[in-house]
Design a protein around this motif. Structure first.
Motif, PDB file in Angstrom:
ATOM      1  N   LYS A   5      40.546  33.626  53.419  1.00  0.00           N
ATOM      2  CA  LYS A   5      39.585  32.805  53.486  1.00  0.00           C
ATOM      3  C   LYS A   5      38.375  33.228  54.616  1.00  0.00           C
ATOM      4  O   LYS A   5      37.397  33.389  54.224  1.00  0.00           O
ATOM      5  N   LYS A  85      37.491  24.956  51.017  1.00  0.00           N
ATOM      6  CA  LYS A  85      38.537  25.243  50.389  1.00  0.00           C
ATOM      7  C   LYS A  85      39.859  24.976  51.343  1.00  0.00           C
ATOM      8  O   LYS A  85      39.800  25.048  52.257  1.00  0.00           O
ATOM      9  N   GLU A  88      45.854  25.838  50.972  1.00  0.00           N
ATOM     10  CA  GLU A  88      46.675  26.501  49.911  1.00  0.00           C
ATOM     11  C   GLU A  88      45.982  26.738  48.640  1.00  0.00           C
ATOM     12  O   GLU A  88      46.671  27.281  47.780  1.00  0.00           O
ATOM     13  N   GLU A  89      44.827  26.738  48.804  1.00  0.00           N
ATOM     14  CA  GLU A  89      43.987  27.186  47.341  1.00  0.00           C
ATOM     15  C   GLU A  89      43.990  28.694  47.649  1.00  0.00           C
ATOM     16  O   GLU A  89      43.830  29.185  48.723  1.00  0.00           O
TER      17      GLU A  89
END
Length: 135
Positions: A5, A85, A88-89
């Protein structure tokens, strides 16, 4: 925070930075080119014709600058989506901004934003005034 991320956000931020830099460079080129044409027109017999040529790059720089600002806004929306987000995405490293086109004003509408209008309208006004005076 998820390492993927963070990396994805860095990629998006890099694009946003490039769009801002492109916009800055266009403004510099617009002023330089118009000033250069004014100086060149002052040394020529056909002053108003040379000055009127300054319209063309001014309009194109304005439209291109609007495009960069529009793209920057789209990438800011993408950045915001990735930022929100959950851990876990899955981060897919997508740079697709198409889903946000409806959320941001159109490209032409962005061209007439305060930021760009306050820069390019005075330049075009000066060109018009100079043509009228030189004619």
């Amino acid at each position: 925070m998820n390492e993927n991320k963070i990396k994805h956000l860095e990629f998006i931020q890099g694009v946003i930075n490039r769009m801002g830099q492109n916009s800055f460079l266009l403004k510099g080129w617009a002023v330089t080119l118009v000033a250069g044409l004014f100086v060149f027109a002052n040394t020529q017999d056909m002053e108003w014709r040379m000055i009127s040529i300054a319209f063309i790059p001014s309009i194109f720089f304005w439209l291109l600058d609007g495009y960069f600002l529009w793209q920057e806004k789209l990438f800011r929306k993408l950045y915001d989506q990735v930022r929100k987000k959950a851990e876990e995405e899955v981060i897919d490293f997508s740079m697709n901004v198409q889903p946000f086109v409806r959320e941001v004003h159109s490209w032409i509408s962005t061209c007439f934003s305060n930021t760009l209008s306050l820069f390019y309208l005075p330049i075009i006004s000066i060109i018009i005034i100079t043509i009228v005076v030189a004619w």
